[in-house]
Scaffold this active site. Structure first.
Site, short mmCIF file in Angstrom:
data_model
loop_
_atom_site.label_atom_id
_atom_site.label_comp_id
_atom_site.label_asym_id
_atom_site.label_seq_id
_atom_site.Cartn_x
_atom_site.Cartn_y
_atom_site.Cartn_z
N TYR A 170 43.11 175.41 77.97
CA TYR A 170 43.37 176.68 78.63
C TYR A 170 42.13 177.04 79.45
CZ TYR A 170 47.15 176.94 75.24
OH TYR A 170 48.26 176.66 74.48
N GLU A 171 42.37 177.53 80.67
CA GLU A 171 41.30 177.58 81.67
C GLU A 171 40.07 178.39 81.32
OE1 GLU A 171 43.27 179.98 85.14
OE2 GLU A 171 44.72 178.83 84.04
N SER A 172 40.19 179.39 80.44
CA SER A 172 39.03 180.23 80.14
C SER A 172 37.95 179.48 79.35
CB SER A 172 39.49 181.44 79.33
OG SER A 172 40.09 181.00 78.13
N THR A 205 36.05 173.71 81.81
CA THR A 205 37.45 173.33 82.04
C THR A 205 37.67 172.80 83.45
OG1 THR A 205 37.94 175.65 82.48
CG2 THR A 205 38.43 174.83 80.28
N HIS A 261 39.96 179.62 90.85
CA HIS A 261 39.12 179.69 89.64
C HIS A 261 38.01 178.64 89.67
CE1 HIS A 261 40.86 182.73 87.27
NE2 HIS A 261 41.80 182.06 86.66
#
Lengths: 291, 351
Positions: free
Chosen positions: A63-65, A97, B114
């Site tokens: 998961y990206e966090s 990530t 991101h």
């Protein structure tokens, strides 16, 4: 766990499951046991968690966090929820990530959402209409464009409507198999634009919608692979903004099995956070559950 | 360029009001910690910022959060340079005030992704002017036409915090690996970071995900740490590998229990989904919005009063349990959470 083994693998009948459940299970089917999966919030997350509970127990979830291989007890509402971090292998941040895992080539499958998709799997999550004065402004990329181009295989879940399934996006957040070459201002196959990079052959392989499942052909063009129960090919074509290739359709989408539904309902989202409601089990399944 | 320093910083312990007054000003370029509206948002600091009437902020960040929601609700933000503009509980949906103000031309939005923002902050953190990133070629993020700050004439070099270009696409020169993108470092003026514990000299620690908080701390000129608790520095040094930010990068420490509400601080308290739904509902019409701001932002005398107003029941429900770091007593969906047990996936995978 013993109970799961007792629930039969037979497909459920129409009316015994709802569309979001079918879609989540379709997502789960895309996951292989040896995958490293990078998934976005919402149904993608629910789908890959389901896969982790049934067909792909060893798939590693990112998961990206900053979460590496979370083993969840309670469904996370977001990719940074502490629930997603439960029993993870390591916890880092976005540099881990997106840098160490993704850009460095570890991620084999990315599963993402989108607001609109083009014929070549290019996805828009940014804006509809003119970029600077949009009719609709969405959240923007998040990790979509990074994961959608650097994961080896990518898959998307999208609501199918004529205005969302289109020939060319107003704004391409995540390029598909054809994209712009901004150096020459030409629309080209991705393999040419990305020539020489490690990611030239990475890209979308599947799309799951509320109406059917899709795959991509040798030219990178989307085609209909299966239609969901109760949906006709005609309806699908009516809800598509371009001339959709339906010549390769294999038939109706496999219905979820009772076992898959049981896992999804009782272990993945029993709090009904992403699933809108819980459907009653048929009598013979309920009997097994009640013991 | 790297900020060569001739002496170490000395972190001051301050009150929320003092820290906000000292470090926040009109037009400041700020980064906020956490991730989306769920995790370690320094909401109390954003709340104080709005109460002080600060305007025209340039937020450079990785996400929309409860902080940016509040800044937009009060019209305090001018430039938003980020990659994801949803927020919290309403994940995936745009913050209503952001959309309204953007469509009225009151805001500039600069889009990245991101990965790109993480790399920009990493470059800022290590003192590098730029960083190569295999950003998505062919994405409109790297379409020269879509450079919002450039279009607004803000890439003329007059503002030392705004790079002269959004990105540069060029051929990778060392290995022959095709085209790649160079991204400018992110160099915010101020990083506001909410953590679990801070030592009284400034060493800081959180549990749970790190997002890019370590990077923003090093990338920023000034760093304000808000902590659930301030403990003796010596305590922080018993398990140093659990700390993420060393004291020498910190300018101010504020003890602010429940300061990240309605987002979570893992192992302290959970996020409050129903409260965020209330925030989102209020933002959907100007009258309700004003009422909400009057009640929750301008009404309480201070942050402590804000928390007291929430009531003991709510705080009890949100209190994290010591095993998982979150709460199972909060109704997040339509059904209560099941009791804790070993995750099925652990049993299935044989770990």
């Amino acid at each position: 766990m013993e109970l799961i083994d007792k629930i039969p693998d037979e497909p459920a009948k129409p009316g015994e499951f709802i569309l979001p459940e079918l879609m989540a299970i379709q997502i789960a089917h895309q996951v292989r046991n040896d995958d490293i999966v990078f998934a976005g919030t919402g149904l993608p997350m629910v789908g890959i968690m389901t896969a982790n509970f049934i067909n792909a127990p060893n798939a590693l979830l990112i998961y990206e966090s900053g979460i590496c291989d979370g083993k969840t007890m309670h469904v996370p509402m977001s990719v940074c929820d502490q629930r997603a971090a439960n029993m993870s292998s390591t916890l880092g941040g976005l540099v881990d990530t997106f840098g160490y895992y993704l850009q460095n080539g570890y991620v084999t499958l990315g599963f993402l959402g989108g607001a609109a998709i083009d014929k070549y799997g290019g996805v828009n999550v940014t804006s509809i209409g003119d970029y600077y004065s949009p009719a609709h402004r969405f959240t923007g990329s998040g990790g979509n464009s990074d994961i959608g181009t650097m994961a080896h295989r990518t898959a998307f879940i999208i609501l199918q409507e004529k205005r969302r399934f289109i020939e060319r996006n107003d704004y391409t957040t995540t390029p598909g198999w054809w994209c712009w070459d901004f150096k020459t201002n030409e629309w080209k196959p991705k393999k040419e634009v990305w020539k020489g990079t490690a990611y030239a052959n990475s890209g979308p392989v599947a799309v799951v919608t509320n109406m059917g499942n899709y795959a991509f052909d040798e030219k990178g063009e989307i085609y209909l692979k299966s239609f969901h129960p109760g949906v006709t090919i005609e309806q699908i074509k009516e809800n598509c903004g371009f001339n959709l290739n339906v010549s390769r359709v294999e038939g109706e989408t496999k219905k979820p099995t009772y076992k898959e539904l049981f896992v999804l309902r009782e272990f993945v989202d029993p709090e009904l956070i992403f699933l809108p409601q819980k459907v009653e089990y048929p009598a013979h399944i309920q009997k097994i559950i009640n013991g | 360029m790297p900020r060569l320093r001739t002496q170490t910083k000395k972190a001051q312990i301050m009150s929320l009001e003092e820290a906000c007054k000292a470090f926040m000003h009109d037009g400041a370029m700020v980064a906020w910690s956490g991730f989306t509206g769920f995790n370690r948002n320094p909401f109390a600091f954003a709340w104080q910022t709005v109460r002080q009437g600060v305007k025209n902020l340039h937020v450079i960040d990785r996400h929309g959060s409860c902080c940016t929601w509040l800044l937009n609700a009060a019209g305090a933000m001018k430039i938003y340079e980020t990659d994801w503009m949803g927020w919290g509980e309403m994940a995936g949906k745009l913050d209503v005030n952001l959309e309204r103000r953007y469509k009225k031309g009151e805001m500039i939005l600069e889009d990245y992704s991101h990965g790109a923002m993480a790399m920009r902050f990493l470059a800022g953190a290590i003192g590098a002017p730029f960083i190569p990133y295999n950003a998505p070629l062919g994405s409109d993020l790297y379409n020269p036409k879509y450079d919002a700050l450039g279009r607004a004439g803000m890439r003329d070099g007059k503002n030392p915090k705004i790079p002269k270009k959004k990105f540069i696409q060029f051929e990778e020169p060392f290995w022959g690996e095709g085209e790649t993108i160079l991204l400018p470092a992110a160099r915010p003026e101020l990083a506001v970071i909410h953590v679990a514990q801070a030592g009284d000299k400034g060493t800081a620690r959180w549990r749970g995900v790190g997002t890019i908080d370590k990077e923003i701390a090093y990338a920023a000129d000034k760093v304000v740490i808000l902590a659930e608790e301030i403990v003796p520095e010596s305590e922080m040094r018993k398990v140093p590998e659990a700390n993420q930010i060393p004291y020498f990068v910190v300018d101010a420490i504020v003890e602010c229990p429940w300061g990240a509400f309605p987002s979570s601080v893992p192992f302290y308290y959970d996020y409050d989904a129903p409260f965020m739904r209330g925030m989102d509902a209020a933002s959907r019409n100007p009258e309700d919005m004003k009422k909400w701001l009057d009640e929750w932002v301008y009404g309480p005398k201070n942050w402590e009063e804000f928390i007291v107003k929430l009531g003991a029941k709510r705080l009890l429900d949100l209190k994290a349990d010591s095993v998982t770091g979150y709460s199972t007593r909060m109704m997040r969906g339509k059904k209560p959470a099941p009791r804790m047990k070993m995750p099925l996936s652990v049993a299935m995978s044989g770990y």
